[in-house]
Every structure is written in structure tokens, then in C-alpha cells.
Design a protein around this motif. Sequence first.
Motif, PDB file in Angstrom:
ATOM      1  N   SER A  60      75.059  76.594  63.461  1.00 27.52           N
ATOM      2  CA  SER A  60      75.847  75.968  62.396  1.00 27.52           C
ATOM      3  C   SER A  60      75.213  76.317  61.060  1.00 27.52           C
ATOM      4  CB  SER A  60      75.916  74.448  62.580  1.00 27.52           C
ATOM      5  OG  SER A  60      74.680  73.858  62.264  1.00 27.52           O
ATOM      6  N   GLY A  61      75.847  75.895  59.971  1.00 26.79           N
ATOM      7  CA  GLY A  61      75.322  76.196  58.644  1.00 26.79           C
ATOM      8  C   GLY A  61      74.287  75.204  58.167  1.00 26.79           C
ATOM      9  N   CYS A  62      73.920  74.247  59.016  1.00 23.39           N
ATOM     10  CA  CYS A  62      72.907  73.251  58.648  1.00 23.39           C
ATOM     11  C   CYS A  62      71.823  73.220  59.714  1.00 23.39           C
ATOM     12  CB  CYS A  62      73.550  71.869  58.492  1.00 23.39           C
ATOM     13  SG  CYS A  62      72.394  70.549  58.044  1.00 23.39           S
ATOM     14  N   VAL A  63      70.588  73.339  59.303  1.00 19.93           N
ATOM     15  CA  VAL A  63      69.447  73.220  60.208  1.00 19.93           C
ATOM     16  C   VAL A  63      68.670  71.973  59.812  1.00 19.93           C
ATOM     17  CG1 VAL A  63      67.312  74.287  61.009  1.00 19.93           C
ATOM     18  CG2 VAL A  63      69.295  75.706  60.533  1.00 19.93           C
ATOM     19  N   THR A  64      68.408  71.092  60.779  1.00 20.19           N
ATOM     20  CA  THR A  64      67.671  69.858  60.497  1.00 20.19           C
ATOM     21  C   THR A  64      66.348  69.886  61.253  1.00 20.19           C
ATOM     22  OG1 THR A  64      68.916  68.759  62.280  1.00 20.19           O
ATOM     23  CG2 THR A  64      69.732  68.489  60.046  1.00 20.19           C
ATOM     24  N   PHE A  65      65.285  69.507  60.572  1.00 22.03           N
ATOM     25  CA  PHE A  65      63.965  69.549  61.207  1.00 22.03           C
ATOM     26  C   PHE A  65      63.008  68.579  60.520  1.00 22.03           C
ATOM     27  CE2 PHE A  65      64.346  72.984  58.101  1.00 22.03           C
ATOM     28  CZ  PHE A  65      63.227  72.827  57.295  1.00 22.03           C
TER      29      PHE A  65
END
Length: 749
Positions: A569-574
Amino acid sequence: MDNNIEKRLQSLRDRLAYLGDIFAGRHRNNTAMLEEKLAAFDANAHTGACEDPYAELATIEDIFAYVERRLESAITPMDRVRIVRHPQRVCLRDILENVYDNFTEVGGQDEHSLDPSMLIARAVITRRRGKKIYMQSVMVIGQEKGHGAEFRNGGSVKPWGNAKALQFMKVAETEGIPVHTYIFTPGSYPVEDYPGAAQQIARNLYQMAGLRVPVVAVISEGGSGGAEAIGLADRRLMLSHGYYSVISPEGAAAIEGRLKNGERATPELIAHCAANLKIMARDNLKFGYIDRIVQEPPLGARPWHFNFFRSLRQEIIRATDEVIISTRKTPVFRGLALARHRNSEADLDDLHIRWGLTKAAKARMLHRRQEKFLRLSRQAASDRRPFIKKSAVAFLDWISTPWLSFKYDFYHKHQRQISTFMEEINNEFEMFKKLLLAPLRKLTRNLPGSMDNKAKELTALSLWQGDSRGHRWNYISPRYKIDRTLTCPNSKSYGCLDLWGPDLFAEFAGVCTHCGYHFPMEPEWYVKNVFDPRSVFEFNSEIEAGNPLDFPGFSEQIAQAKAKTGAKSGCVTFEARIDNIKMVVAMLMGTFRGGSVGAAEGYKFVEAATRAAKKRYPFLAYVHGTAGIRIQEGTHGVIQMPRCTVAVRRYIETGGLYMVLYDTNSFAGPVASFLGCSPYQFAVRSSNIGFAGPGVIKETTGMDIPPKYHRSYHALSRGHIQAIWDRRQIRANLKQALLTIGGRNLYYR
């Protein structure tokens, strides 16, 4: 000819012109038949050949009504777009005059008092209980088209119009009266003059997410960010011939057709986009983005449809009553009252409900509003997490929530109180000790050698503490292999020398050594070089971007983006650390479909904000780049504006530190909502920030904007961002911001 007959004839001529306009040349046989009958009657009426002109005219009116009812079933999505834009369409002043019992306009007269596209009025609804009459006040706010009046700017509101709308929402909150908003806009006017289109819409959304009075919105033409500026409501109604969309069909066609240099999309492509964007009322009701459809007469409501105004009045009252009733604590009374109000036969003018709310009821209403938006669009995202993993995560959350609440809400709270008390005791003791030892210090001050160390400390040069990295980056852009020179875009202005590729993209970190221009870099550069090595832990990677509307050809485009970037997706969460300072990061990647936001990206962003709140971590939104809301997902995309803003507001209100860092190009919906509402916004040098790109501004306003109109220093000059950072200093600046803004606790300010 009788004046009454002449007026009715003119009304029929207007209806005939209306048919021709909304069907754009289709159904010519029907309009030709009506035109022929109207011309024949007109000729006979002028020559006196009609035996009973009133009866013949009534027959023609019946034929008109029959044809309109028959054509109603043939309406296409693009026909509905033409209906809501037609000058004969009901406007907000018609609604004020026919739905409310009295009103006083408090803004919107001219450009100097308020943008005339935004109309604001204090209105009254009269209701009865037996013989007793009650006057209920409301604040009415909405875009005004004025039946095509040119000075209204087609309902496209400028930033100061949205600012005035927010001002009167806060007035309504102070006075404790409901807010009724009416959405009649193709989109906001895309200028970044103070306070800025994007920034002001973000402020409106943030404040509406916490507005402590009932809010009811009615959508006729809901165009993207302009609609959302006054659309975050407890109840959202939609007129049956209205549309609610992420973008206008013409704008979608321009993007789909990759049109440039003033090229126009074909009518077929525009109609194709209108059909596939699922913009109609029944589509949005199915998705859950509106609560009820208000039925209109055939081919749309016009000012002479008085039965429509009576129906709209009932729906508005019903929606406001339902918001009030839903705040009641006792489920039995709440259920009985809601069942009574949902009975369409009841005349709500004779059924009075007090619209005032207690403090506890306001809190319950606010909680329901926020929960409602947080639940939206989850079904449109593709969550590939296995059932066992989701169950395990839910179970761990269930276990950890009480512990974290005890740790931060009870233990740390009392620990801080004890620490504060002990600090005050120590301060008093130090002051007492100083006074007690003052005579002794006075005796020893002039002894030989006592000042040597102090003098050295004051006069010696400080030691330079250099960057421990020594300009050796943890990650080097693959473009360092470009074995040739590159020319800086500012070379004509500043005389920059050509830069050798291996130096520019390795040691120089993509920064021109002469003028400081920042060449775009990959998202990986920031992840590896800004945060501590081996501290990055990605979560929710299984949530994937998809094609919830089955938009033709879009599934293949998404698959190509996944293959190209390796991301889903166009969002990476970390989670990550900077010098062991823990934080949660949501990164919008410009390399994945331009960083556009859809259902999956919004889902991940909301989950990241929730995770940061649970763990009491700072929350950073790093915008590597975003082109706005993903148009191929329609309202599944645009609903992320209010949805993510609600998540951000909840996080901030619980004490969270939310920061935004912009890079490359950041435009449209995300900037005008969950990014733009942050109190701490920064930008990397050479980035562009705004509500709409130069091409969109040219297309919608006809204006040629100045060069570098969206540069970060313009955003800084109008207060959108607080500082501009060099890419090489992001790590140091972020650490400084976290420690100074967040303080010792980083989460609680």
C-alpha cells in the motif's frame, strides 16, 4: 393573455429548457413532442382559439409531469451531476425560506464581510406540544450557488469563507444550539492565500470532530475537500439526485486520460468516470457514508417543489432529534423514542424534543460521532492478516490496555505528583542552605586560587561534538551508480556547478552543495538514515491497497505499483527509535501511486494513531509524498479525510505528541485534513505543499499561478508549517523537537 397563464407558460418553458440541459441532447423525441404541444397552445392562446385555456394548460402540465416521471428511470450518474449544477436547482436561500420559519443571515453579503459562496444564518424552527409553541434555534451553514449567480463563484468557497464557517460553528457551540450544514459545492477554491485552502479545511475537520453540539449535514453536490470542510456530522443526509465524490467527473477524466496542456476530456470519458466512481446517493448509502436519502421530485428539486421542502424539513428535524435521543443513557427510553421518530407518518412539528444537552450527554454524543467515523470504510480495505494473528493481536490489546492504563493514568500520574512535591521541598532546602552558608562563602571568596577553576571554565573554548556518523550514511541511494554529472534545477538562478552522480547521491545525500536544492530521495533513505539501526519494526503490513469499486483497469495498476515498490500500500506504519526515543511512524510513500490515500492507507493510519495512544509513544507522520486522495476508490478514499482526522484528534486529546514532516510533493486531501491539523508541522527543503497542483488550479480557476507558488517557504510564510529542515539534519532536528516539544515524558505535554 392572462398574466397567470403567461406565468405558467414561462414555467413550462423553463422546464423544457431544463430537460434539454440535463439530458445533453438525449431523449429528443420527448422534448420535441413537449415543445410542439407548448408552441401550439401558445399560438392558440395568443389568437384566442382556445375554448378553455386553463383546462388545456392543465392537460399540458400533466403531460410534462408524465414525461418527467418516465425519464426519471433513465437518469445516468452524469445526468445527476448536471442536475445538481443546474441554475434551476434549489439553493440554500430557497431552503432557508421554505424549510425554516425565520432566519437572519450573519455573513455572505460580499467579499469584504465573508466569501459570498459560504452562507451563514441563524434560523428558527417552530414546533408544538399540544397548544404550547416552542422556538428552536439552529445555526445554518452552507455553500450558496444562488441559481447560477456569478458572484457566488459556483459554490467554490475560498479559505476565509471556511474560516468564517468554523467561527460560527464555535458560536453555535458556545450558545448550545445545533448546526445544520448544507453542501452545494464542486470543491473548494484552490488558493493558498492566508489562511490557505488546505490548512483551513484541516482546521474545520479537526474542530468539527470535537464540536459539542449536534451536527446534521445535507449533501446535494459534495465535491471532495470542499464538502468535507463542513461535512463531518453526527447525521449525514443526501438528496436523492445529489452526488458525493472524491473528485468531479471532469477531473477524474483528466487524470484517467492523462490530459495535458489544456486538453479537454471527451463526454464519453467523463460519463464513464461518473458511472465508475459510484457517486450517487444509493451508492453512498450502501457504503455507509450517509445515513438517509431525502427523496426528491422527478428530475430533481426546484424552487417551486413545495412538497419537497416540507419533506426536507421533516428529515432535518428527525435527524436532529435522533442525535439528541441517542445521547440518552437509558436504553429503553432511547429505543422507544427512536422508533417513534423513524415512523414516517408522524408529524414532527407536533412532537417537541428539547435540543439542549447536559455535559454528560455531550460527551456521549461526541464519542458516538467519533466512533462512527472510525468504523467507516474498513470493509473497503483488504486485510490479509490471518485470523489467528488478528485474534492474537486483539487478545494482547485486551490484556495490555488495563496494564497501560494503570501504568500511565494512575502510577505515573501519582509518581509525577510525588516528584513535583519532592522537587519543591529540595528547592526550599537549597534556598535555606544558601542563606545559611552565605557568611562562610563571603569569608572564603577572596582566598588565593579560589577563582582559577571558575576563570578557566568561563574563558576556555568549548569542545566540538561532531556528528558521530562522520557523513557515512547507513543507506546510500542506488542512484549513486549514475556515472555522469547532473545539473541542479537552480543552476540558471544561482550558478550551481554540475554535480557528479556518485558524490551527489552518496556523500551529499542528494543535496546541491552550492544552493542547497534537495533532489528527491527514496523512502528507504529516510527509514535507514533517520532512525536507529535495527530499531524499525513494521506492523500491519498485510493490509493491502485494492480496487473496492472495481474501477476498470485499476487492479492492474495497483498490482504494478506493488511489484515496483515491494510495498502493499502507499502507507507504511512502523515503530522506531531516535537515540532510543521510541515512536510510532506512519509514512506515505510517494513511490506508490504518488502516495495517494485510499481505504487501506487510511486504515493503517488510524491503527497507527491508536497504537501510539495505547503505548504512549509520540506519533510522526512522515510524508515522503502524497498526490492526495486516490480517485479510483471514490468516496472510500475521500472518507479518510474526516476518519483519520478523528483518530488524530483522539490521540492529541489524550495527551499525544503528533508531528508531521513533509517532503517532495504533498497535496490535496491528506494535507487538508489529518496532516494539516497537526500543531507541529515541518518540511524538508525544496518540498512543495498545497491544496491543488498548478494544473488543477488552472483548470478550475483559469489562473496562472506564480512560479514556485507551492514551495515550502511560502507555506512557512503563511504559518502552515513551523520550520524548514535540511535533509541531512532531519535526525538531529527530530530528536531536538521530540525533547523540547514533548519534554521528559514525550507523550504527556
